[in-house]
Structure formats: structure tokens, C-alpha cells
Design a protein around this motif. Structure first.
Motif, PDB file in Angstrom:
ATOM      1  N   VAL A 148       0.837  -1.197   0.000  1.00  0.00           N
ATOM      2  CA  VAL A 148       0.000   0.000   0.000  1.00  0.00           C
ATOM      3  C   VAL A 148       0.873   1.249   0.000  1.00  0.00           C
ATOM      4  O   VAL A 148       0.545   2.261  -0.611  1.00  0.00           O
ATOM      5  CB  VAL A 148      -0.944  -0.007   1.219  1.00  0.00           C
ATOM      6  CG1 VAL A 148      -1.739   1.286   1.295  1.00  0.00           C
ATOM      7  CG2 VAL A 148      -1.890  -1.200   1.143  1.00  0.00           C
ATOM      8  N   LYS A 149       1.986   1.187   0.675  1.00  0.00           N
ATOM      9  CA  LYS A 149       2.929   2.303   0.727  1.00  0.00           C
ATOM     10  C   LYS A 149       4.290   1.788   0.246  1.00  0.00           C
ATOM     11  O   LYS A 149       5.139   1.400   1.026  1.00  0.00           O
ATOM     12  CB  LYS A 149       3.028   2.842   2.164  1.00  0.00           C
ATOM     13  CG  LYS A 149       3.887   4.090   2.297  1.00  0.00           C
ATOM     14  CD  LYS A 149       3.213   5.312   1.735  1.00  0.00           C
ATOM     15  CE  LYS A 149       2.074   5.773   2.586  1.00  0.00           C
ATOM     16  NZ  LYS A 149       1.502   7.058   2.120  1.00  0.00           N
ATOM     17  N   PRO A 150       4.489   1.736  -1.088  1.00  0.00           N
ATOM     18  CA  PRO A 150       5.739   1.180  -1.610  1.00  0.00           C
ATOM     19  C   PRO A 150       6.951   1.968  -1.138  1.00  0.00           C
ATOM     20  O   PRO A 150       6.879   3.168  -0.865  1.00  0.00           O
ATOM     21  CB  PRO A 150       5.575   1.311  -3.131  1.00  0.00           C
ATOM     22  CG  PRO A 150       4.122   1.508  -3.354  1.00  0.00           C
ATOM     23  CD  PRO A 150       3.613   2.221  -2.145  1.00  0.00           C
ATOM     24  N   ILE A 232       5.183  11.758  -1.476  1.00  0.00           N
ATOM     25  CA  ILE A 232       4.216  11.755  -0.394  1.00  0.00           C
ATOM     26  C   ILE A 232       4.873  12.384   0.831  1.00  0.00           C
ATOM     27  O   ILE A 232       5.983  12.029   1.218  1.00  0.00           O
ATOM     28  CB  ILE A 232       3.736  10.332  -0.067  1.00  0.00           C
ATOM     29  CG1 ILE A 232       3.239   9.642  -1.347  1.00  0.00           C
ATOM     30  CG2 ILE A 232       2.643  10.376   0.988  1.00  0.00           C
ATOM     31  CD1 ILE A 232       2.141  10.380  -2.073  1.00  0.00           C
ATOM     32  N   VAL A 233       4.166  13.344   1.419  1.00  0.00           N
ATOM     33  CA  VAL A 233       4.714  14.129   2.537  1.00  0.00           C
ATOM     34  C   VAL A 233       4.454  13.387   3.848  1.00  0.00           C
ATOM     35  O   VAL A 233       3.363  12.857   4.057  1.00  0.00           O
ATOM     36  CB  VAL A 233       4.066  15.529   2.555  1.00  0.00           C
ATOM     37  CG1 VAL A 233       4.559  16.350   3.733  1.00  0.00           C
ATOM     38  CG2 VAL A 233       4.346  16.249   1.239  1.00  0.00           C
ATOM     39  N   SER A 250      13.032  13.896   3.258  1.00  0.00           N
ATOM     40  CA  SER A 250      12.161  13.047   4.078  1.00  0.00           C
ATOM     41  C   SER A 250      10.878  12.666   3.341  1.00  0.00           C
ATOM     42  O   SER A 250      10.133  11.806   3.804  1.00  0.00           O
ATOM     43  CB  SER A 250      11.795  13.760   5.389  1.00  0.00           C
ATOM     44  OG  SER A 250      10.920  14.853   5.157  1.00  0.00           O
ATOM     45  N   PHE A 251      10.618  13.296   2.181  1.00  0.00           N
ATOM     46  CA  PHE A 251       9.424  12.973   1.407  1.00  0.00           C
ATOM     47  C   PHE A 251       9.623  11.621   0.722  1.00  0.00           C
ATOM     48  O   PHE A 251      10.728  11.278   0.311  1.00  0.00           O
ATOM     49  CB  PHE A 251       9.135  14.037   0.353  1.00  0.00           C
ATOM     50  CG  PHE A 251       8.758  15.379   0.917  1.00  0.00           C
ATOM     51  CD1 PHE A 251       8.699  15.594   2.293  1.00  0.00           C
ATOM     52  CD2 PHE A 251       8.451  16.437   0.080  1.00  0.00           C
ATOM     53  CE1 PHE A 251       8.341  16.837   2.811  1.00  0.00           C
ATOM     54  CE2 PHE A 251       8.099  17.689   0.585  1.00  0.00           C
ATOM     55  CZ  PHE A 251       8.048  17.883   1.953  1.00  0.00           C
ATOM     56  N   ARG A 256       5.528   5.136  -9.147  1.00  0.00           N
ATOM     57  CA  ARG A 256       4.349   5.185 -10.020  1.00  0.00           C
ATOM     58  C   ARG A 256       3.102   5.660  -9.306  1.00  0.00           C
ATOM     59  O   ARG A 256       2.376   6.495  -9.817  1.00  0.00           O
ATOM     60  CB  ARG A 256       4.074   3.813 -10.633  1.00  0.00           C
ATOM     61  CG  ARG A 256       2.839   3.832 -11.548  1.00  0.00           C
ATOM     62  CD  ARG A 256       2.634   2.554 -12.310  1.00  0.00           C
ATOM     63  NE  ARG A 256       1.475   2.684 -13.202  1.00  0.00           N
ATOM     64  CZ  ARG A 256       0.255   2.267 -12.895  1.00  0.00           C
ATOM     65  NH1 ARG A 256       0.019   1.667 -11.728  1.00  0.00           N
ATOM     66  NH2 ARG A 256      -0.752   2.437 -13.736  1.00  0.00           N
ATOM     67  N   SER A 257       2.787   5.138  -8.113  1.00  0.00           N
ATOM     68  CA  SER A 257       1.509   5.458  -7.491  1.00  0.00           C
ATOM     69  C   SER A 257       1.617   5.332  -5.983  1.00  0.00           C
ATOM     70  O   SER A 257       2.557   4.756  -5.446  1.00  0.00           O
ATOM     71  CB  SER A 257       0.407   4.512  -8.001  1.00  0.00           C
ATOM     72  OG  SER A 257       0.695   3.178  -7.626  1.00  0.00           O
ATOM     73  N   SER A 258       0.576   5.871  -5.309  1.00  0.00           N
ATOM     74  CA  SER A 258       0.495   5.755  -3.853  1.00  0.00           C
ATOM     75  C   SER A 258      -0.949   5.986  -3.440  1.00  0.00           C
ATOM     76  O   SER A 258      -1.699   6.690  -4.119  1.00  0.00           O
ATOM     77  CB  SER A 258       1.401   6.777  -3.164  1.00  0.00           C
ATOM     78  OG  SER A 258       1.267   6.692  -1.749  1.00  0.00           O
ATOM     79  N   SER A 259      -1.334   5.366  -2.323  1.00  0.00           N
ATOM     80  CA  SER A 259      -2.644   5.679  -1.752  1.00  0.00           C
ATOM     81  C   SER A 259      -2.484   6.871  -0.818  1.00  0.00           C
ATOM     82  O   SER A 259      -1.481   6.999  -0.123  1.00  0.00           O
ATOM     83  CB  SER A 259      -3.206   4.477  -0.978  1.00  0.00           C
ATOM     84  OG  SER A 259      -2.355   4.142   0.101  1.00  0.00           O
ATOM     85  N   LEU A 260      -3.474   7.754  -0.826  1.00  0.00           N
ATOM     86  CA  LEU A 260      -3.497   8.928   0.038  1.00  0.00           C
ATOM     87  C   LEU A 260      -4.732   8.864   0.911  1.00  0.00           C
ATOM     88  O   LEU A 260      -5.845   8.707   0.404  1.00  0.00           O
ATOM     89  CB  LEU A 260      -3.528  10.216  -0.789  1.00  0.00           C
ATOM     90  CG  LEU A 260      -2.239  10.732  -1.413  1.00  0.00           C
ATOM     91  CD1 LEU A 260      -2.538  11.967  -2.243  1.00  0.00           C
ATOM     92  CD2 LEU A 260      -1.196  11.046  -0.359  1.00  0.00           C
TER      93      LEU A 260
END
Length: 314
Positions: A148-150, A232-233, A250-251, A256-260
């Protein structure tokens, strides 16, 4: 990719709990997972120990459904299905101490002991009502070998993300499914227009690409031609104005993608070198009947002059 095979170990606490287990197993089957479940695979006259041994041995993963009753039975080593399964599972874990075959999930459990002692060192997923959708998203991703968070793609330097094109590109932004403002709060249907929505205009345009995820979350992609990078922050940043450096090491730089989730912030850079920060304010998934539509609300800011700081513009 090989179909993951899963064995369900649970206690028959009540008819309501058996129905809950059946619903979870059915959803996994619909998502391509081969589930071994006594309610489907065990018939009158079948040998119960053989069913347990063969099911546990053949499965790639074993899901322990840790209700308060299940944990007590496993810890007390009572006779019956739970106690017998515990002996087999314990032997398999001891044979392979580094194994991640066993996945404990917790539901209907208010006791301090969320999982049986023999798996107390393993991380578990909470399937209590408020956590269900996010935990299911993590479970199905894990079973299929996804994350879910590669892990972010490692680069040699955060400054390598900067783009200084010789010939800036002016993107052809459609009149519909777009907002030309450099700072705004918008509500869109993330499944309309194949998940595509534009913000900004000219050299400062960004094509955002979305798809449905679990409750209270949304997938965002780095696929559009206008996007150079997606980060992603960390959760320590509560507002877009907290970002003083869009290249902060730190970001989490996503390939390719991420869930937010609601409240999380992403930073994108377009191929002209401009930075955009967006915050997910609300995600609503509604039924597909009638005129009901999914809704995604975001706040966003495009920093002018290719600035990497949003503190003065948010």
C-alpha cells in the motif's frame, strides 16, 4: 502471477461471527485469492484433523481471526479445532522462524491480549469496524505481494528531481474536468473522465490521475505525461503551508503510485519544473445506483516561479 492460497483459522463464536468470516472469505475470493474455509470445503463425514493438516500445509498464508474467544482457546490449548490448528501452526513457524505465512487479524476483541501468545511478536491487522476498509486494502495488497505504501525509489540526490527544460511545454488543458487556478479547493468525481483532472494552465498545468481505494483514501498516479515526479509528505506536515522545501529528502518519492488518506499531502512536479502540493480533504464512495457519484475534495497550491516553498503561497 501465482494465485495466493489462504487458510482461515477461526473459532465458531456465534452464527453472526461465522457470517462475518464467510463475508471476508467471499470478498477475498472475488479479488482472486483461493481461500480454504470449513464452511465451503468441509462436509459431513469428512476427517477434521486431515482437513486442518492438509489445509494448513497447502496454504501459502494462514489468516488467524483473533477474536477474544479464539485467543483464549489458543492460549489455553483446549482440545478442538483451534487448539489442534495451533499445534500445527506452531510447528510450522518453528521450522521456519523467518516465515511470514501467518497473518493475525483482530476483531471482536476488547481484551489486552489481541493475538495468541505463539504469534504475539507478529504485527496484526485490526478489522474492527472503523479500521476494516484500510486493513482490508493492506491485507489484499500483502497477499498479492504488493505494498500500500511502496518503498520510495532511491536517488543519488534530491536535487536530481529538479527539471530545467530548455523549451517549456504548454499543455493543452481541456475546458471540462479542469480548474485553471493556481490555488483552490475543488470537489470532483475521481472516477469520471477515466480518473483524469487538470489543475493550473499553460506551463503550470498538472494532470492529476486518480482511482478508487479503501474507505477514506484514494490512489494517485505518476503516469500522466505532464508529471515528472510524485512525492508523499510525512504525516508530521499537517498543512501545505508547512512545506518550505518541495525537494525535502524526508518525502517519499513514488515511482508510479500511492494511496493517500484524508489529511495526507502529496507534492508533484511537472515536466516544466513547477511544483504543486495537494491535500486530501474528503473522500466519499457512493453506490453505483441512480445519480449517486463518488466525491473527492482536495486543496491545492501551485508554487509560482518554480519555487520549492509553499509557506508564502498556501
Amino acid at each position: 502471477m501465482q494465485v495466493p492460497k489462504v487458510f482461515f483459522s477461526y473459532s465458531h463464536d456465534s452464527e453472526e461471527h461465522k457470517a462475518w468470516v464467510l463475508a471476508l472469505a467471499t470478498r477475498l475470493e472475488e479479488n482472486g485469492v483461493a481461500v480454504t474455509l470449513d464452511q465451503w470445503d468441509l462436509r459431513v463425514g469428512d476427517d477434521l484433523p486431515y482437513f486442518m493438516e492438509s489445509g494448513l500445509t497447502d496454504a501459502d498464508r494462514v489468516v488467524l481471526i483473533c477474536t477474544e474467544s479464539y485467543v483464549k482457546k489458543a492460549n489455553d490449548m483446549r482440545s478442538g479445532g483451534v487448539g489442534y490448528e495451533k499445534m500445527i501452526i506452531t510447528a510450522q513457524i518453528m521450522a521456519d522462524l523467518g516465515s511470514n505465512r501467518v497473518i493475525p487479524i483482530v476483531v471482536n476483541n476488547d481484551s489486552p491480549n489481541k493475538t495468541p501468545t505463539f504469534v504475539s511478536s507478529k504485527l496484526y491487522l485490526s478489522f474492527e469496524p472503523l479500521d476494516y476498509e484500510n486493513s482490508y486494502c493492506e491485507l489484499i495488497s500483502n497477499l498479492w505481494g504488493k505494498s500500500v505504501k511502496p518503498r520510495p525509489k532511491r536517488g543519488s540526490s534530491p536535487f536530481a528531481r529538479e527539471v530545467s527544460p530548455i523549451n517549456p511545454i504548454t499543455f493543452d488543458v481541456p475546458a471540462s474536468f479542469s480548474n485553471p487556478a493556481t490555488k483552490s479547493k475543488v470537489t470532483v468525481n475521481p472516477t469520471a473522465n477515466n480518473g483524469r483532472y487538470w489543475v493550473g494552465e499553460g506551463e503550470m498545468a498538472f494532470e492529476l490521475y486518480w482511482s478508487r481505494c479503501g474507505s477514506g483514501s484514494i490512489w494517485i498516479y505518476n503516469d500522466p505525461e505532464s508529471i515528472h515526479s510524485l512525492s508523499i509528505v510525512p504525516e508530521s506536515f499537517k498543512e501545505i503551508s508547512d512545506i518550505v522545501d518541495a525537494t525535502d529528502s524526508s518525502f517519499y518519492l513514488e515511482e508510479r503510485s500511492s494511496s493517500l488518506r484524508v489529511g495526507e499531502i502529496a507534492v508533484l512536479q511537472n515536466t516544466n519544473g513547477y511544483y504543486l502540493a495537494l491535500k486530501v480533504e474528503q473522500v466519499l464512495y457512493r453506490s453505483r445506483h441512480g445519480d449517486d457519484k463518488d466525491e473527492l475534495t482536495i486543496s491545492y497550491v501551485i508554487a509560482p516561479a518554480k519555487s520549492t516553498s509553499f509557506s508564502k503561497f498556501a
